[in-house]
Each structure stands twice: as structure tokens, then as C-alpha cells.
Design a protein around this motif. Structure first.
Motif, mmCIF file in Angstrom:
data_model
loop_
_atom_site.group_PDB
_atom_site.id
_atom_site.type_symbol
_atom_site.label_atom_id
_atom_site.label_comp_id
_atom_site.label_asym_id
_atom_site.label_seq_id
_atom_site.Cartn_x
_atom_site.Cartn_y
_atom_site.Cartn_z
ATOM 1 N N LYS A 73 -25.596 8.623 31.053
ATOM 2 C CA LYS A 73 -24.912 9.700 30.328
ATOM 3 C C LYS A 73 -25.399 9.851 28.884
ATOM 4 C CE LYS A 73 -20.653 9.727 33.052
ATOM 5 N NZ LYS A 73 -19.165 9.677 33.015
ATOM 6 N N ARG A 74 -26.386 9.068 28.504
ATOM 7 C CA ARG A 74 -26.924 9.163 27.145
ATOM 8 C C ARG A 74 -27.867 10.352 27.034
ATOM 9 N NH1 ARG A 74 -27.959 2.683 25.801
ATOM 10 N NH2 ARG A 74 -25.765 2.100 26.161
ATOM 11 N N ILE A 75 -27.776 11.063 25.916
ATOM 12 C CA ILE A 75 -28.621 12.248 25.722
ATOM 13 C C ILE A 75 -29.646 11.973 24.625
ATOM 14 C CG2 ILE A 75 -26.795 13.785 26.508
ATOM 15 C CD1 ILE A 75 -26.296 14.564 23.583
ATOM 16 N N PRO A 76 -30.835 12.581 24.694
ATOM 17 C CA PRO A 76 -31.885 12.329 23.699
ATOM 18 C C PRO A 76 -31.517 12.874 22.322
ATOM 19 C CG PRO A 76 -32.550 14.073 25.203
ATOM 20 C CD PRO A 76 -31.279 13.498 25.751
ATOM 21 N N ALA A 77 -31.947 12.129 21.291
ATOM 22 C CA ALA A 77 -31.633 12.496 19.914
ATOM 23 C C ALA A 77 -32.873 12.375 19.050
ATOM 24 C CB ALA A 77 -30.523 11.601 19.366
ATOM 25 N N ALA A 78 -33.108 13.382 18.220
ATOM 26 C CA ALA A 78 -34.279 13.401 17.345
ATOM 27 C C ALA A 78 -33.882 13.866 15.956
ATOM 28 C CB ALA A 78 -35.357 14.320 17.911
ATOM 29 N N ALA A 79 -34.661 13.459 14.972
ATOM 30 C CA ALA A 79 -34.504 13.945 13.598
ATOM 31 C C ALA A 79 -35.506 15.067 13.359
ATOM 32 C CB ALA A 79 -34.737 12.822 12.606
ATOM 33 N N ILE A 80 -35.089 16.055 12.579
ATOM 34 C CA ILE A 80 -35.965 17.154 12.176
ATOM 35 C C ILE A 80 -36.125 17.092 10.664
ATOM 36 C CG2 ILE A 80 -34.004 18.766 12.017
ATOM 37 C CD1 ILE A 80 -35.899 21.000 12.926
#
Length: 454
Positions: A215-222
Motif C-alpha cells: 500500500k506504499r506509494i512512490p514519493a519524489a522531491a521536485i
């Protein structure tokens, strides 16, 4: 008559002690600015060892290098303390873009630490901008489900102390993916924690806590420039879709080490004073500011005491902690072992705010010890050290628990720190030699004073 004589003798003793302390601090600063190896150590750590993400080959090389350098100082003991740490690998360079119907507009992004990957072919979904986790929750699952959430709350420029600005918005990076995932979002993009507008995305840990892996979703910094541009596009097209792809992976924990060097106390070897920084770094740069600087400054404290032939009353222990960035496993392990072995720690100092000009100390102690340390302020004034305030000392020394322990964080000038924090430009050329050495001298000076008067 006897009372008057006692007062005269007391004043004479205090004056002699003041003069001796002034002379010792002068020697410490002189030696740090003319003889210390800390800048050379940082050069090697940054340019020969390189990035030191926990569980990586670079981290292993960093352990071996710093242990070898400590062994050249003639310390009473140098050893490794085993600790299991996460192993997370970023993978190939991340990609992000939107298509406005005519053009493909790309954005600089990087995966947040411990994030899961996107699907193999990337993730494409409509994007929803929010300024806070509270705003996200107010929207509810109906509006969030299936969306990529764009957290775009900047660091507050009104705060003079930049760590306050960082603290005011870092929750979107640390908790954003978890909170958005619970509402059905499919991904998260977070504005970099940086006061400057530039094209560098800044990584940092995202914390899923007990969220099941599936259930974990991908996360990124912009980057901050990217965040500004994306926000502007969304104002003209609220139905815009964003594509991003990252291939990061997490593996089973691996063995690593805290690196420890020790000068045994001449009078109270059972009482321990710690000085340290964290040896691990993020993988985009080489971790010179965060926290190679703190590591070599801590090593320099031991070096300066040996060069000046100072024999501390209490045991001085330099500790280079592993895994502060994505788990604090090194600091936790050190604290657990200290408790298990019934060690008596009376003092712990951490340097983890960059290698910029020192300005003072953040002190976590009872009122008696705070008053004592603040009473030494006049000794530091010739070196432009003026901040003696109560506050957080450091993440790695926090787990050390002893009765009446005093914990201190070095407080450098922080105005430029977040230009480099967790970004690709955190490299050796961003550190000024003289500022680094002044920080080491400032740490050694407070260690000397606390040792002498405790």
C-alpha cells in the motif's frame, strides 16, 4: 580579617583560572587554524570515499577510512561498534514531465529516501496541489483517490533561524506519502526543503511507518524552480497529468558500524564525554556539509587534545554514527549499548548543521548546567561565539540516557545550509577551510571547559 583574606584569595584563584582558560582556548584555536588535519580528512572523505548512504560500498569505505585516521592520532582506543542498517538503492535517474497538449515539459526530481518505486513503465495521473497535510485531509478520499499529490508549501523565509523554517514544512516530506496513500493517492511529489530557487531536487527520508508494503506509494522531491513552474501550469490547467518514474529498491538490513575513538580519563575514566557527527550521507552529493564536516570536526577535537598534550579528567569519546539520515540506527545502537553496559555519560556534543562559521551552542540540560555553560560566554567572545541557548542538541546523541547528562549541538551560521542539504551540490567545494576549523576549535573549547569543571 580572615573573611577579607578569604575573599582576596578566592578572587585571586578565580582570576588565575580565568587567565588559564583564556590561554588554553587561545592555544586550541591557534592549533586548529594552523595544524589540524580536519580539512584534509574531509577532502579524502568527500573526494576519495564519496557518498556514504547507509548500506552502500561508500559507507563501508567511510568506516575504514575514518578508523584508519583515528588510529594515527595515538588515542587510547579505536574500535567499531556493529549496527544493522537499512539498504536502499536509488537506481537509475528519475524522470518527470507534463504534456500541455503541445510540449513536453520536464522537471528535476529525485526519489525520497526509502521510497518505493513507481511501476516499471512509470506512473501517469492527474495532479492535485496542496499546501499542507491538513489541506490534504480536508479534501478527503473522494477528491484524492487516484491522484498524484503535489505538496508545495515553501520554507518560510520570515524565520531568521533557517532550521525553524525547515521544521515548519518538513512534515510534507516525512509524512506526505503515508497520509496521501491512506486517502487513495497513487504518488506524491514534494517541494524541496530549500529557501533558494534553483534546479536541484533535495532528497530526504519519507516515513511509511507501519503502512503495508503493497500500500506504499512512490514519493519524489521536485526542485524549487520546478515546483514554481508546475504550480504556475496548474493554475492554467487544473486537470494536468504528470508522469514520473523512479526505480529505487529496498533490501534486507546489512551490517555496518559506528566508528569510535577514545582518550581515557585521567581522574574519572568511568565518566564519558561524547563528541560526534554522522558518517552516513545521502547519495546525490558526497555529504561534505551533511555530515562529513561534523565527523572531521569531532575527530579534530581528539586530535587537538593530543597535540596540546591535554589529559582530560573524564573519558573523551569521538563517535561517528552510522545511519542518521534514514533510520538513526547508529545513534540508537550506541544509546542501547551505553545503557546495557551501565555507562555514565555526563556530556554529549553533536555537530550536524554544516561546516559554516560557528556562532554558539544549542543546549539541552538542567538549569544549573545551562547557567554554568552560559557563564563561559565571555571566554568565547574573542572568537565571535555568542549564542548560548536552550534547544535541541542532535538526533544521534538523543538516545544517550544518563542521569544529569548535558547535551549540546554546535550552532553554525545556518543561512546557506539548506542550499546544500540533501542535494547534489553538497560537495567538498561548498566547505570553507577556515570556517570548518573554527567549528572544530569551538567544539574542543567547550569540551575542555566542561571536562575541567566537572
Amino acid at each position: 580579617m580572615k573573611k577579607a583574606l578569604f575573599i582576596v584569595l578566592l578572587q585571586s584563584t578565580l582570576c588565575f583560572s580565568q587567565n588559564a582558560d583564556e590561554a588554553m582556548l587561545k592555544q586550541i584555536y591557534k592549533s586548529a587554524l594552523t595544524e589540524s588535519h580536519c580539512y584534509g580528512w574531509l577532502d579524502d572523505l568527500s573526494n576519495k570515499v564519496g557518498q556514504r548512504l547507509s548500506g552502500s560500498a561508500g559507507a563501508e569505505k567511510g568506516v575504514l577510512y575514518t578508523k584508519q585516521q583515528m588510529e594515527t592520532l595515538g588515542l587510547d582506543k579505536v574500535y567499531l561498534q556493529e549496527v544493522m542498517v537499512p539498504k536502499w538503492v536509488r537506481g537509475e535517474k528519475e524522470v518527470a514531465y507534463v504534456t500541455d497538449g503541445k510540449n513536453k515539459i520536464t522537471f528535476p526530481i529525485c526519489a525520497l529516501g526509502l521510497s518505493v518505486a513507481t511501476p516499471k513503465n512509470g506512473l501517469n495521473a492527474s495532479i492535485l496541489e496542496v499546501k499542507s497535510i491538513e489541506e490534504l485531509k480536508a479534501l478527503g478520499a473522494e477528491k484524492v483517490k487516484g491522484k498524484i499529490i503535489f505538496f508545495n508549501r515553501p520554507m518560510n523565509p520570515e524565520f531568521i533561524e533557517t532550521f525553524h523554517a525547515y521544521g515548519s514544512c518538513v512534515d510534507q516530506r516525512s509524512s506526505g506519502a503515508r497520509e496521501a496513500g491512506e486517502l487513495g493517492a497513487v504518488g506524491v511529489i514534494v517541494r524541496s526543503m530549500n529557501l533558494r530557487l534553483d534546479d536541484l531536487p533535495h532528497t530526504g527520508m519519507t516515513n511509511y511507518k507501519d503502512t503495508p508494503i503493497e500500500k506504499r506509494i512512490p514519493a519524489a522531491a521536485i526542485s524549487t524552480n520546478g515546483a514554481e513552474a508546475l504550480s504556475k501550469l496548474l493554475k492554467t490547467n487544473s486537470n494536468l497529468s504528470l508522469y514520473f518514474k523512479q526505480s529505487c529498491q529496498s533490501f534486507a538490513d546489512v551490517k555496518s558500524y559506528n566508528v569510535i575513538g577514545e582518550i581515557k580519563g585521567s581522574e574519572h575514566p568511568e565518566r564519558i564525554m561524547v563528541v560526534g557527527g554522522h558518517l552516513d550521507s545521502w547519495d546525490l552529493g558526497d555529504g561534505s556539509q551533511d555530515d562529513g564536516a561534523g565527523c572531521v570536526q569531532s575527530m579534530a577535537v581528539l586530535e587537538l587534545f593530543k597535540k596540546l598534550d591535554y589529559h582530560p579528567k573524564n573519558t573523551i569519546r569521538g563517535v561517528l554514527f552510522m545511519n542518521e539520515e534514514n533510520g538513526v540506527k547508529g545513534g540508537t545502537k550506541y544509546g542501547e549499548e551505553a545503557t546495557k553496559n551501565k555507562e555514565n555519560h555526563i556530556f554529549a556534543m553533536e555537530s550536524d548543521s554544516g561546516g559554516f562559521s560557528p556562532r554558539g551552542f544549542s543546549i539541552d540540560s538542567d538549569e544549573v548546567n545551562f547557567t554554568k555553560i552560559a557563564g563561559w560566554k565571555n571566554l568565547f567572545e574573542p572568537y565571535l561565539i555568542h549564542i548560548f541557548e536552550k534547544g535541541h542538541s542532535g538526533t544521534d546523541v538523543e538516545p544517550i540516557q544518563s542521569e544529569n547528562i548535558v547535551k549540546v549541538g554546535l550552532h553554525p551560521d545556518s543561512q546557506r545550509y539548506f542550499d546544500y542539504h540533501h542535494a547534489a551540490n553538497d560537495k567538498f567545494d561548498a566547505v570553507n577551510k577556515r570556517e570548518l576549523e573554527l567549528g572544530a576549535a569551538t567544539m574542543a573549547s567547550l569540551m575542555y571547559l566542561f571536562d575541567k569543571y566537572n
